[in-house]
Write an enzyme that holds these catalytic residues in place. Structure first.
Site, PDB file in Angstrom:
ATOM      1  N   LYS A 116       0.852  -1.189   0.000  1.00  0.00           N
ATOM      2  CA  LYS A 116       0.000   0.000   0.000  1.00  0.00           C
ATOM      3  C   LYS A 116       0.877   1.224   0.000  1.00  0.00           C
ATOM      4  O   LYS A 116       2.019   1.177   0.477  1.00  0.00           O
ATOM      5  CB  LYS A 116      -0.886   0.028   1.257  1.00  0.00           C
ATOM      6  CG  LYS A 116      -2.145   0.841   1.077  1.00  0.00           C
ATOM      7  CD  LYS A 116      -3.143   0.035   0.296  1.00  0.00           C
ATOM      8  CE  LYS A 116      -4.514   0.648   0.260  1.00  0.00           C
ATOM      9  NZ  LYS A 116      -5.511  -0.359  -0.144  1.00  0.00           N
TER      10      LYS A 116
HETATM   11  N1  GLU Z   1      -7.155  -0.022  -3.263  1.00  0.00           N
HETATM   12  C1  GLU Z   1      -7.912  -1.195  -3.564  1.00  0.00           C
HETATM   13  C2  GLU Z   1      -7.979  -2.112  -2.357  1.00  0.00           C
HETATM   14  O1  GLU Z   1      -7.837  -1.681  -1.240  1.00  0.00           O
HETATM   15  C3  GLU Z   1      -7.446  -1.888  -4.832  1.00  0.00           C
HETATM   16  C4  GLU Z   1      -6.016  -2.354  -4.838  1.00  0.00           C
HETATM   17  C5  GLU Z   1      -5.546  -2.863  -6.199  1.00  0.00           C
HETATM   18  O2  GLU Z   1      -6.340  -2.923  -7.107  1.00  0.00           O
HETATM   19  O3  GLU Z   1      -4.358  -3.170  -6.303  1.00  0.00           O
HETATM   20  O4  GLU Z   1      -8.250  -3.277  -2.470  1.00  0.00           O
END
Ligand code: GLU
Length: 427
Positions: A116
């Site tokens: 993240k």
């Molecule tokens: N931000 C989204 C999540 O928390 C998508 C992450 C992604 O597609 O890599 O799942």
């Protein structure tokens, strides 16, 4: 405000989602029989990166910003996870979100680890050009960490497809050729996937439908749904729920919520929101606060805003019988216990909102193969993978006699632990 001061304030203000992530992990691993070294390894993020970088504002000033990227796990494959632009971003939040990405990808069987990123910024206070400057500089700061085979970012709170296009362009200009697979959630014109924008919200509703059907409910017309958050996840969940005939009785955004016990007309509300940039003021609805919204009479609650919303302070008063977590980490462990005691079913975040990363995976595959699918194919595969994840969670819940969150965590952690055991510790 200078970056360091913003950082300090953040640490003081927000509850700690990393504590929640670790508490959930500890609850799950109690049921598992792995070497302590394996368990200990999975508790830690693999890499943590902090960057402080300058951004030129429209008035010519140069302002410093702070950003993060955490790779929690790379055991199952390249790390995957979104980038958040928000004033609340801090290292512990990014750590928690990265860990949840590891379990999310593992649970639904994607060949990814978890990551993240985030930047401490209120994106609504920056012009388009300033957002472009910030995104490009942050992307260039991450270059040593990212690649289509190492770490693949995506949108999250406060970021959108246009920012992913800038991200992709910055990486591509640096390496000298176009690399669409470096990031997912891009616009279709630069290698994005059909269905990606709606996929998280759609997945939340697929999970809600699955939970209801398995408890014998097949007529959705009288099922009252409350949605907290009207960003990408909440608005698309509300729209799809409305399309399937559910009665969406309340929604909210950062400015507050609206309620109509007879159901809101979501297509008209979406038009209202595009014009007014907020849901309040919508004809025929009563005003409620975000806190009141969570406690409204309803059958299903979809928390689609952010972490730490359902706590011991309000969990005893929640009236929904089913909670489907569109956000990451909206329920803390004390609230989980209260819901469990009260017989309220919680479909946990790592399953409920996995539709986004599942379609991100499809986007990445399509980019790597330069072969693109139609929307029907995307939705068919999305449905298949979500139902498989739901089945695995329920089977695990029965086997270990635990609630759905613990079951989802157990199934996800097991897959990572088995791979780690098989790969062995290096050197
Ligand atoms: N931000 C989204 C999540 O928390 C998508 C992450 C992604 O597609 O890599 O799942």
């Amino acid at each position: 405000m200078v970056a360091a001061l913003r950082m300090q304030q953040n640490q003081m203000m927000t509850p700690n989602p990393y504590k929640t992530a670790l508490a959930q992990f500890d609850r799950a691993v109690k049921y598992l029989d792995y070497d302590d070294s394996i368990i200990e390894f999975m508790r830690y993020p693999r890499r943590e990166f902090t960057v402080n970088f300058p951004v030129r504002r429209d008035d010519g000033r140069v302002e410093m910003f702070t950003g993060y990227r955490v790779h929690h796990s790379t055991i199952l494959g390249p790390s995957k996870g979104g980038i958040r632009y928000d004033l609340h971003v801090n290292m512990d939040e990014v750590r928690a979100l990265a860990m949840w990405m590891s379990w999310k990808c593992s649970l639904v069987g994607l060949p990814y680890g978890g990551a993240k990123g985030g930047v401490i910024v209120d994106p609504t206070k920056l012009s388009q050009r300033e957002l472009e400057n910030l995104t490009r500089r942050y992307a260039s700061e991450l270059i040593p960490l990212i690649s289509p085979h190492a770490d693949i970012p995506a949108p999250d709170m406060g970021t959108n497809p246009q920012m992913m296009a800038w991200f992709m362009d910055t990486y591509s200009m640096t390496v000298g050729y176009s690399v669409p697979a470096i990031v997912t959630g891009k616009p279709i014109s630069v290698g994005g996937s059909e269905g990606r924008t709606v996929s998280t919200g759609r997945g939340v509703v697929i999970n809600m439908v699955e939970a209801l059907k398995r408890s014998g409910v097949n007529d959705f017309s009288q099922i009252r749904v409350v949605v907290q958050g009207f960003g990408n996840v909440g608005s698309n969940a509300a729209a799809y729920a409305h399309e399937l005939g559910f009665k969406v009785v309340a929604v909210s955004d950062v400015y507050g919520g609206i309620y109509n016990p007879n159901g809101l007309d979501i297509p008209s509300l979406l038009e209202h929101q595009t014009i007014n940039r907020r849901v309040q003021g919508f004809a025929g609805s009563d005003v409620v606060t975000n806190e009141e919204l969570l406690l409204l009479p309803c059958d299903v609650l979809l928390p689609c805003a952010m972490e730490g919303q359902l706590t011991e302070r309000n969990a005893t008063q929640v009236q929904a019988r089913l909670v489907v977590e569109g956000a990451n980490g909206p329920t803390d462990p004390e609230a989980d216990d209260i819901f469990h005691d009260r017989g309220i079913q919680v479909v946990p975040d790592i399953l409920a909102n996995s539709g986004g990363v599942i379609v991100s995976y499809f986007e990445w595959i399509q980019d790597l193969q330069s072969f693109f699918w139609d929307e029907a194919e995307v939705f068919r595969q999305l449905d298949r993978i979500l139902v498989r994840g739901y089945d695995l969670t329920m089977r695990t819940a029965e086997e270990y006699r635990v609630d759905m969150r613990t079951a989802a965590q157990i199934a996800a952690i097991k897959r990572v632990a088995d791979a780690l055991k098989t790969r062995g510790f290096y050197p």
